[in-house]
Design an enzyme around this catalytic site. Sequence first.
Site, PDB file in Angstrom:
ATOM      1  N   THR A  15      48.255  25.699  30.382  1.00 37.33           N
ATOM      2  CA  THR A  15      47.335  25.453  31.506  1.00 37.33           C
ATOM      3  C   THR A  15      46.839  23.999  31.400  1.00 37.33           C
ATOM      4  O   THR A  15      47.523  23.094  31.842  1.00 37.33           O
ATOM      5  CB  THR A  15      46.166  26.461  31.525  1.00 37.33           C
ATOM      6  OG1 THR A  15      45.487  26.439  30.265  1.00 37.33           O
ATOM      7  CG2 THR A  15      46.676  27.861  31.794  1.00 37.33           C
ATOM      8  N   LYS A  42      49.494  28.980  23.231  1.00 37.19           N
ATOM      9  CA  LYS A  42      48.932  28.296  24.381  1.00 37.19           C
ATOM     10  C   LYS A  42      47.417  28.369  24.271  1.00 37.19           C
ATOM     11  O   LYS A  42      46.875  29.405  23.885  1.00 37.19           O
ATOM     12  CB  LYS A  42      49.416  28.988  25.651  1.00 37.19           C
ATOM     13  CG  LYS A  42      48.759  28.548  26.923  1.00 37.19           C
ATOM     14  CD  LYS A  42      47.522  29.355  27.259  1.00 37.19           C
ATOM     15  CE  LYS A  42      46.606  28.475  28.099  1.00 37.19           C
ATOM     16  NZ  LYS A  42      45.249  28.967  28.193  1.00 37.19           N
ATOM     17  N   THR A  58      41.041  32.005  25.440  1.00 39.19           N
ATOM     18  CA  THR A  58      42.231  31.875  26.309  1.00 39.19           C
ATOM     19  C   THR A  58      43.374  31.309  25.525  1.00 39.19           C
ATOM     20  O   THR A  58      43.917  30.256  25.796  1.00 39.19           O
ATOM     21  CB  THR A  58      42.083  31.077  27.596  1.00 39.19           C
ATOM     22  OG1 THR A  58      40.997  31.588  28.338  1.00 39.19           O
ATOM     23  CG2 THR A  58      43.339  31.221  28.493  1.00 39.19           C
ATOM     24  N   GLU A  79      40.794  20.627  24.797  1.00 39.70           N
ATOM     25  CA  GLU A  79      40.310  19.863  25.951  1.00 39.70           C
ATOM     26  C   GLU A  79      39.386  18.730  25.511  1.00 39.70           C
ATOM     27  O   GLU A  79      38.370  18.959  24.859  1.00 39.70           O
ATOM     28  CB  GLU A  79      39.554  20.783  26.903  1.00 39.70           C
ATOM     29  CG  GLU A  79      40.502  21.682  27.689  1.00 39.70           C
ATOM     30  CD  GLU A  79      39.771  22.744  28.487  1.00 39.70           C
ATOM     31  OE1 GLU A  79      38.546  22.865  28.349  1.00 39.70           O
ATOM     32  OE2 GLU A  79      40.455  23.460  29.241  1.00 39.70           O
ATOM     33  N   ASN A 109      36.122  20.362  32.174  1.00 40.84           N
ATOM     34  CA  ASN A 109      35.574  21.689  32.403  1.00 40.84           C
ATOM     35  C   ASN A 109      34.609  21.750  33.580  1.00 40.84           C
ATOM     36  O   ASN A 109      34.188  22.836  33.969  1.00 40.84           O
ATOM     37  CB  ASN A 109      34.904  22.195  31.136  1.00 40.84           C
ATOM     38  CG  ASN A 109      35.951  22.655  30.148  1.00 40.84           C
ATOM     39  OD1 ASN A 109      36.718  23.563  30.436  1.00 40.84           O
ATOM     40  ND2 ASN A 109      36.023  21.981  29.016  1.00 40.84           N
ATOM     41  N   SER A 111      38.620  27.498  35.707  1.00 43.69           N
ATOM     42  CA  SER A 111      39.533  28.308  34.885  1.00 43.69           C
ATOM     43  C   SER A 111      38.829  29.549  34.404  1.00 43.69           C
ATOM     44  O   SER A 111      37.619  29.602  34.362  1.00 43.69           O
ATOM     45  CB  SER A 111      40.033  27.511  33.697  1.00 43.69           C
ATOM     46  OG  SER A 111      38.962  27.233  32.830  1.00 43.69           O
TER      47      SER A 111
END
Lengths: 386, 386
Positions: free
Chosen positions: B149, B171, B182, B262, B381, B386
């Site tokens: 993602t 992932k 996630t 991230e 974010n 998401s």
Amino acid sequence: MSVTAPQGFRASGVRAGIRAHGERPDVALVVNDGPQQVAAGVFTRNQVKAAPVLWSQQVLVEQNLRAVVLNAGGANACTGPDGFGDTHRTAEKVADVLGCGAIEVAVCSTGLIGERLPLDHLLKGVEAAAGDLADGEDAGTRAATAVLTTDTVDKQSAVSRHGWTVGGFAKGAGMMAPSLATMLVVVTTDAVVDATIADAALRAATAQTFDRLDIDGSMSTNDTVLLLASGASGVEADADAFTEVVTEVCAELAQGLQADAEGVTKRIAVTVTGARDDHDALVAARTVARDSLVKTALFGSDPNWGRIAASVGASEATVEPETLSVTVNGVLLCEAAAAVGDRHRADLSGPEITVEVGLGLGDGRATVLTTDLSHAYVEENSAYSS
Amino acid sequence: MSVTAPQGFRASGVRAGIRAHGERPDVALVVNDGPQQVAAGVFTRNQVKAAPVLWSQQVLVEQNLRAVVLNAGGANACTGPDGFGDTHRTAEKVADVLGCGAIEVAVCSTGLIGERLPLDHLLKGVEAAAGDLADGEDAGTRAATAVLTTDTVDKQSAVSRHGWTVGGFAKGAGMMAPSLATMLVVVTTDAVVDATIADAALRAATAQTFDRLDIDGSMSTNDTVLLLASGASGVEADADAFTEVVTEVCAELAQGLQADAEGVTKRIAVTVTGARDDHDALVAARTVARDSLVKTALFGSDPNWGRIAASVGASEATVEPETLSVTVNGVLLCEAAAAVGDRHRADLSGPEITVEVGLGLGDGRATVLTTDLSHAYVEENSAYSS
């Protein structure tokens, strides 16, 4: 609107040169001229406590304070026995100039952790502050201003009712969490109260206000909330009425802290209802209020209820997806853990955001105040050593 | 270096049009051609579980999997009974094209919470993925890539030892916390193992690797780690050796997740030693790893040990200031909760930072991996739903 609003109090704020840069004042003094000297205190639950916290906890055992001295420019935390000695000498200096015992003087410090205070500057500052003591609103504001660090405005409040007054100031802009956090608060009153009532009122008020303000989940080494009662109004306060007014003043100060938190662009109130009990509600609300993904989404004005549902589900509180709902700014976006219409019906463009999470399991209820996680928060906390 | 490194596996990754934008693939398939079909799974502890998690937990009761189908572009979380139906139909479609039962098919999804998947696209994607199945490294990489993602690179690993191989992909780029997050991981092996050994090895490996990676304290609704064993090497694996190699592969994947988190600019390892016990060490390390003030300081390359000491003091772990030390990048900066020399001796300008907290109370020890809190984290974010 300040610690000098109640009768029997004087205050001052002066520049002692403790802050390395600028011309801002950095030493504040609040003096209780009586006739009573009743006091109560609530302190950080951090296991690493700053020297002034260790000192003030000790003197508060007597529930009697003549004065509070506060400084910005250094937390005097993680400074070892020498740092504790510095706090002791500061209290002795205050006692000396006021003609009382050091055991009647509480000390509060805020600033960088791990460095000794420039004691000579501080002691001279105490003398200057004592010479500058005055009643009236301006004096209270000078004290409230002297303890600010990354705060952008002073936070003050006062309420008069039933023939007596409660006033206060607060300092704190980041690092605010469940147990207060580099937050220094002085509350004064001229109500006639005994130490038991004062202590109970302050604990109840703190639990409902400062303890439910959670900016970044961090907990300071220095958090202190003090209540000083002079009895100068001559009016005895009913315990419940007193708790109510102290809570009101603390709530206004807490809202001021929230509004002035580091990097804030949104003021967020997270309310959880329908929890199994109030404790579960608080746990769930705090988890959502601390969630970086929720806080960044709200910074981006995105009503991302999925992140809110995920956050509450990850909390220690009991959650049943079948009865979980999420309402943002009054718009129901999620019911039974599933979408209700387009989430963009909720407009988050303004500075105030309400998040309501319904758990549908009982009567438990709690609200936690927080802020968004913004670029400015990152900037301020990566560039500023505190 | 992939799920196809062990014998007996084929994989594929195709574009099914589930992602709204771009040309990236979004459906992956991993198939176990046997002769064995042993499987184990570890799932999110979030109480709000996505439909594919509820489904996969159910089918894993049989400890037998023929295939795993994964999609990006939608988490299928908070989608109610209809969402569960979508997962069920996806598994049935895979079963149909592979000629097995739906109960032999696990499903993983990642993406936005709260929206239904475009099922027609997904089912066509399953057909295309089945037609594209292949062994060899490229096929594994195509599968590893299809589930990304906000990840910027695929994360893969493989280790061959003792006559058998363990491979895997992972992932996950944000929302990674104590219980995974996630994060979707598929690990394959051609070792001959029974379900008990497979399950024990996967749980042990996860506890030591993915569970000790904490990027932002958030916990996803979709986290899934699956292990599929084909037995195709014909070599029976010793339980301890198997756990060791699975842990090695998971550790490499976890490091890949950390490096690609991230907004990461620093990779941080927080190690706590001298805790009362290992649990206390883990609690303390996790608290420091999640502290926004610590993470922003490290983003700013500031060896602010005071914030680290304050953070560990605020944790639920037992801390005694008298025996508390902090070492950053190998430089002792704090001993007995007080400064040791100038903190700027510790150079944090590089991308790797080690934080060591000594509690001096026992033999407990734990390491948690995290990242800094940067502008890019906030940007990603707040701008990305998401």
